[in-house]
Design a protein around this motif. Structure first.
Motif, PDB file in Angstrom:
ATOM      1  N   THR A  53       0.855  -1.182   0.000  1.00  0.00           N
ATOM      2  CA  THR A  53       0.000   0.000   0.000  1.00  0.00           C
ATOM      3  C   THR A  53       0.891   1.231   0.000  1.00  0.00           C
ATOM      4  O   THR A  53       2.037   1.178   0.459  1.00  0.00           O
ATOM      5  CB  THR A  53      -0.914   0.048   1.238  1.00  0.00           C
ATOM      6  N   THR A  54       0.374   2.318  -0.500  1.00  0.00           N
ATOM      7  CA  THR A  54       1.090   3.592  -0.467  1.00  0.00           C
ATOM      8  C   THR A  54       0.604   4.390   0.731  1.00  0.00           C
ATOM      9  O   THR A  54      -0.579   4.340   1.070  1.00  0.00           O
ATOM     10  CB  THR A  54       0.855   4.369  -1.762  1.00  0.00           C
ATOM     11  N   ASN A  55       1.515   5.122   1.381  1.00  0.00           N
ATOM     12  CA  ASN A  55       1.132   5.843   2.599  1.00  0.00           C
ATOM     13  C   ASN A  55       1.127   7.357   2.446  1.00  0.00           C
ATOM     14  O   ASN A  55       0.821   8.076   3.404  1.00  0.00           O
ATOM     15  CB  ASN A  55       2.037   5.425   3.759  1.00  0.00           C
ATOM     16  N   GLY A  56       1.484   7.853   1.269  1.00  0.00           N
ATOM     17  CA  GLY A  56       1.395   9.293   1.033  1.00  0.00           C
ATOM     18  C   GLY A  56       2.615  10.089   1.440  1.00  0.00           C
ATOM     19  O   GLY A  56       2.609  11.314   1.320  1.00  0.00           O
ATOM     20  N   THR A  57       3.684   9.427   1.884  1.00  0.00           N
ATOM     21  CA  THR A  57       4.884  10.177   2.258  1.00  0.00           C
ATOM     22  C   THR A  57       5.789  10.459   1.058  1.00  0.00           C
ATOM     23  O   THR A  57       6.663  11.310   1.129  1.00  0.00           O
ATOM     24  CB  THR A  57       5.699   9.417   3.325  1.00  0.00           C
TER      25      THR A  57
END
Length: 435
Positions: A53-57
């Protein structure tokens, strides 16, 4: 005048030389400000261990973000929305890994829905997902139903079988159903839920054609006992522990095909008088024992199957709890450094608190190898249990506070426990994303 002209010429040439030198130095410095790739390889680990998953950082780029010419494909905001999405189609699969001369690791990823594909910063350890990525468990184990046999497909066109549940992996495929017959029955062998949607899926195998095996949405199958139970067609099996306390029940609906020729199935009829197989009740009771129990070896059922009657009479079956002889304690480690995480590093100065029932996933009656599927359990997708650990807040140099979140790293955990046996301490690895 001649001397003055020569002096001016020399000064002009000197100025041009200085400007050229400055421009050359600036160009060289600018070139050196870009990173370069020292390794770029296809990932060889199992596909299910590369779901992320991508976490937006970090944003998604056409190439590693620090390379010359890298263009943004998806912003941090977009990737944060994908990371917190409730849709399994918005997971990502990593399939290439690259390292720069500065030691940064980048992964090439593609979203399950195919909308986004590109490179994203993934920390500084090849094979460990950090930075803008977190490892993902797209599915979690679920309990099997009491009834496991005799199922039929309700609508194969709408709820077909999948090699892996739809959207549980990148490019999940449907099972070839060309040899399926509408009269085929299925046996359930496994159960799992989608981590995001919480949809329940069953793994089933065709009783008449073992080549037809796959996952189907639970709403796409019907149990043989799906008709309404009445006092004229059913027997209730009541499972009791050694103290006589009920620990589960199962209602067996007798099918007309089970009856002797000319037999009438009514309230009060003895099974021995109406069934073709008078021991069938024992077989049904054995197949549907509640999870965590086994048929008692010392206490027999309260009645002989042939003497049990249709209707209100319960068939009491004694069961004993299955006791685990080998229980593995767990320890928590930081993927980034390999060091053990101490309770003092976590909020509350304690590790996650698991009940005895939850700890049974780490136990067995035999001292066999701990299978990798243990780490697919729903506990590892539950943020209040083992999905993540919340660290003690720390003060930054600028006076702000940061609360570190450690995310469960399934890939590193499986690798660390490949030879672990039940009874050994299991090492659970967590990754602290690089900021």
């Amino acid at each position: 005048m001649i001397l003055s002209f020569k002096k001016s010429l020399y000064l002009g040439l000197a100025a041009i030389a200085v400007v050229a030198a400055v421009e050359l130095t600036t160009t060289d410095a600018s070139a050196k400000s870009y990173a370069r790739i020292t390794s770029n390889q296809v990932m060889q680990t199992a596909p299910q261990n590369r779901n992320v998953t991508t976490n937006g950082t970090n944003a998604l780029y056409t190439k590693a973000g620090t390379l010359r010419g890298a263009r943004m494909i998806a912003s941090k905001y977009t990737l944060q929305r994908y990371g917190s999405s409730k849709l399994s189609s918005q997971y990502f699969r990593a399939y290439r890994v690259a390292t720069t001369n500065r030691g940064a690791v980048y992964y090439k990823v593609v979203s399950f829905n195919g909308v986004y594909r590109g490179w994203i910063y993934g920390g500084r350890v090849n094979g460990t997902f950090a930075g803008g990525l977190n490892p993902a468990n797209t599915m979690a184990n679920a309990n099997l139903p009491l009834q496991k046999t005799g199922y039929t497909l309700t609508n194969p066109q709408k709820y077909t079988l999948w090699v892996d549940p739809k959207w549980s992996r990148y490019k999940a495929k449907q099972v070839d159903m060309s040899s399926y017959s509408a009269n085929d029955t299925f046996t359930i062998t496994d159960a799992a839920v989608k981590t995001r949607e919480q949809y329940l899926y069953y793994k089933v195998i065709d009783d008449k054609n073992s080549a037809i095996v796959g996952w189907v949405y639970s709403g796409g199958v019907a149990a043989p006992n799906s008709q309404q139970a009445t006092k004229d067609n059913s027997v209730k099996i009541n499972y009791v522990n050694p103290a006589g306390q009920s620990v589960g029940a199962y209602t067996w609906i007798i099918q007309k095909t089970d009856l002797k020729a000319g037999a009438n199935m009514t309230d009060g009829a003895k099974l021995g008088d109406i069934l073709q197989n008078s021991t069938q009740l024992s077989d049904v009771a054995t197949k549907n024992v509640p999870t965590g129990y086994k048929i008692s070896a010392t206490q027999s059922p309260t009645n002989q199957p042939a003497n049990v009657t249709v209707g209100s009479e319960d068939y009491l079956v004694y069961v004993d709890p299955i006791k685990a002889n080998f229980l593995s304690p767990v320890a928590y480690y930081l993927t980034n450094t390999g060091q053990q995480i101490s309770p003092s590093q976590l909020v509350g100065n304690t590790y996650p608190i698991l009940t005895d029932a939850q700890m049974t996933i780490f136990s067995s009656q035999t001292q066999g190898i701990v299978p990798a599927k243990v780490f697919d359990n729903a506990l590892f997708a539950d943020p209040n249990k083992l999905a993540s650990l919340t660290g003690v807040s720390v003060k930054n140099a600028d006076g702000t506070m940061t609360t570190p979140i450690y995310y469960f790293n399934k890939q590193a955990t499986i690798a660390a426990n490949t030879t672990a046996r039940y009874g050994d301490t299991l090492k659970l690895y967590y990754t602290l994303p690089q900021r």
